[in-house]
Design a protein around this motif. Sequence first.
Motif, mmCIF file in Angstrom:
data_model
loop_
_atom_site.group_PDB
_atom_site.id
_atom_site.type_symbol
_atom_site.label_atom_id
_atom_site.label_comp_id
_atom_site.label_asym_id
_atom_site.label_seq_id
_atom_site.Cartn_x
_atom_site.Cartn_y
_atom_site.Cartn_z
ATOM 1 N N GLY A 1 -6.488 -5.180 0.250
ATOM 2 C CA GLY A 1 -8.246 -5.955 0.036
ATOM 3 C C GLY A 1 -8.843 -5.549 1.388
ATOM 4 N N ARG A 2 -7.978 -5.494 2.319
ATOM 5 C CA ARG A 2 -9.121 -4.979 3.005
ATOM 6 C C ARG A 2 -8.972 -4.521 4.295
ATOM 7 N N ARG A 3 -7.135 -3.711 4.048
ATOM 8 C CA ARG A 3 -7.660 -1.939 3.939
ATOM 9 C C ARG A 3 -7.759 -0.927 3.079
ATOM 10 N N SER A 4 -8.038 -0.594 2.245
ATOM 11 C CA SER A 4 -9.562 -0.622 1.264
ATOM 12 C C SER A 4 -10.845 -0.834 1.682
ATOM 13 N N ARG A 5 -11.325 -1.939 1.808
ATOM 14 C CA ARG A 5 -12.699 -2.547 2.417
ATOM 15 C C ARG A 5 -13.314 -1.793 3.705
ATOM 16 N N ASN A 6 -11.554 -1.946 4.192
ATOM 17 C CA ASN A 6 -11.810 -1.455 6.024
ATOM 18 C C ASN A 6 -11.875 0.123 5.555
ATOM 19 N N HIS A 7 -11.795 1.089 4.485
ATOM 20 C CA HIS A 7 -11.588 2.587 4.687
ATOM 21 C C HIS A 7 -12.919 2.802 3.556
ATOM 22 N N GLY A 8 -13.596 2.125 3.736
ATOM 23 C CA GLY A 8 -15.290 2.431 3.155
ATOM 24 C C GLY A 8 -14.735 2.212 1.540
ATOM 25 N N ILE A 9 -14.051 2.055 0.643
ATOM 26 C CA ILE A 9 -13.745 2.037 -0.600
ATOM 27 C C ILE A 9 -14.015 0.905 -1.283
ATOM 28 N N GLY A 10 -15.459 0.993 -2.251
ATOM 29 C CA GLY A 10 -16.726 0.536 -2.246
ATOM 30 C C GLY A 10 -16.076 -0.704 -3.615
ATOM 31 N N ARG A 11 -14.875 -0.553 -4.739
ATOM 32 C CA ARG A 11 -14.491 -1.649 -5.337
ATOM 33 C C ARG A 11 -12.701 -1.426 -4.855
ATOM 34 N N PHE A 12 -12.542 -2.682 -6.250
ATOM 35 C CA PHE A 12 -11.103 -2.874 -5.671
ATOM 36 C C PHE A 12 -10.460 -3.950 -6.753
ATOM 37 N N SER A 13 -9.633 -3.266 -6.956
ATOM 38 C CA SER A 13 -9.370 -4.422 -8.874
ATOM 39 C C SER A 13 -7.709 -4.529 -8.368
ATOM 40 N N LEU A 14 -7.295 -5.919 -9.025
ATOM 41 C CA LEU A 14 -5.913 -6.386 -9.027
ATOM 42 C C LEU A 14 -5.783 -5.716 -10.350
ATOM 43 N N VAL A 15 -3.969 -5.216 -10.827
ATOM 44 C CA VAL A 15 -3.632 -4.228 -12.390
ATOM 45 C C VAL A 15 -2.346 -5.256 -12.225
ATOM 46 N N THR A 16 -2.309 -5.380 -13.518
ATOM 47 C CA THR A 16 -0.803 -5.937 -13.615
ATOM 48 C C THR A 16 -0.179 -5.848 -14.856
ATOM 49 N N SER A 17 1.059 -5.433 -14.738
ATOM 50 C CA SER A 17 1.451 -5.156 -15.895
ATOM 51 C C SER A 17 2.029 -5.732 -16.947
ATOM 52 N N GLY A 18 1.951 -6.109 -18.479
ATOM 53 C CA GLY A 18 2.820 -6.493 -19.403
ATOM 54 C C GLY A 18 1.322 -7.027 -20.242
ATOM 55 N N ARG A 19 1.636 -7.322 -21.534
ATOM 56 C CA ARG A 19 0.778 -7.253 -22.769
ATOM 57 C C ARG A 19 -0.888 -8.226 -22.011
#
Length: 324
Positions: A99-117
Amino acid sequence: MNDIDFNEITERIKSGGRLTDEEALALCDIADEELPLLWKAAEEVTSTFIGRKFDSCSIVNARSGRCPEDCKWCAQSAHYSTGADVYPLIDRERCMEAGRRSRNHGIGRFSLVTSGRAMSGQELEKACGHIEALHSEGGQKLCASMGLLGREEMRRLREAGVTRYHCNLETAPSYFPTLCSTHTLEQKLATIEAARSEGLEICSGGIIGMGESRRQRVELALTLRRIDPVSVPINILCPIPGTPLQDSAPLTEDEIVTTVALFRLIHPRITLRFAGGRAALSREAQLRAMRAGINGAITGDMLTTTGSTVESDRQLAADAGLEF
């Protein structure tokens, strides 16, 4: 509708009207020499409704592999042998670093994506703890993509700090049973309704190039219009060895641009987002797709395939006249 008046359609949409279902399906049958007229109409609609902002988001593959669902496109399905990474929910520090790496690049949104039903019980609570920690640091809007959830789970995600839930319809209702037998499109629609009922925005799109027809891609776009998402990601199939779709023939770049144009005419105001598979497109085709309607992207690596770097996307947006 035999004779298509592209000027009339364009002006009607620009004036706040809409493309009818019948018109959208009729556009599927236009001759190849008329495709530039379709692309031009989408470009005008994009210019009218979409500002210069290029909407960026990134994801972390927070739980990978061993999915019990039999989605024929997916490397993470336990039904197929693909060599995809398999691991449980990542620990908090790894999630925070992403999340920090994404934020430091100026990316506006960050999502947790999980496998499984679905995520549930202690696993969901642990994931919500990660989200709460990210939310406490601020600086980004948070999303989640965690399968087929109900209202109680959606409420917990919203309380943790999630503002948008992602659940792709994947393909047209008429084609979905061909690609997946372990859950239904109706269950996806119920998940989306549960998220909306708990105050979450909706992100929902699909994958093109899985053997569907152009009419079925439009059928997907029209189905999405009925659920009214704020963001529609368009994935281009990246055939994964070991899956039933491993030998799928790629769509032409013209067909991909045409799909983007049709989606933009059906969805004049939403964020139309490049997602997985676009790395196989030429730079010129990506710029054409952006002129035809793309105004956002998932940037960085995808779930099981390599995406584009943040810097390359920043330059691509600049070349298209957009602000990353």
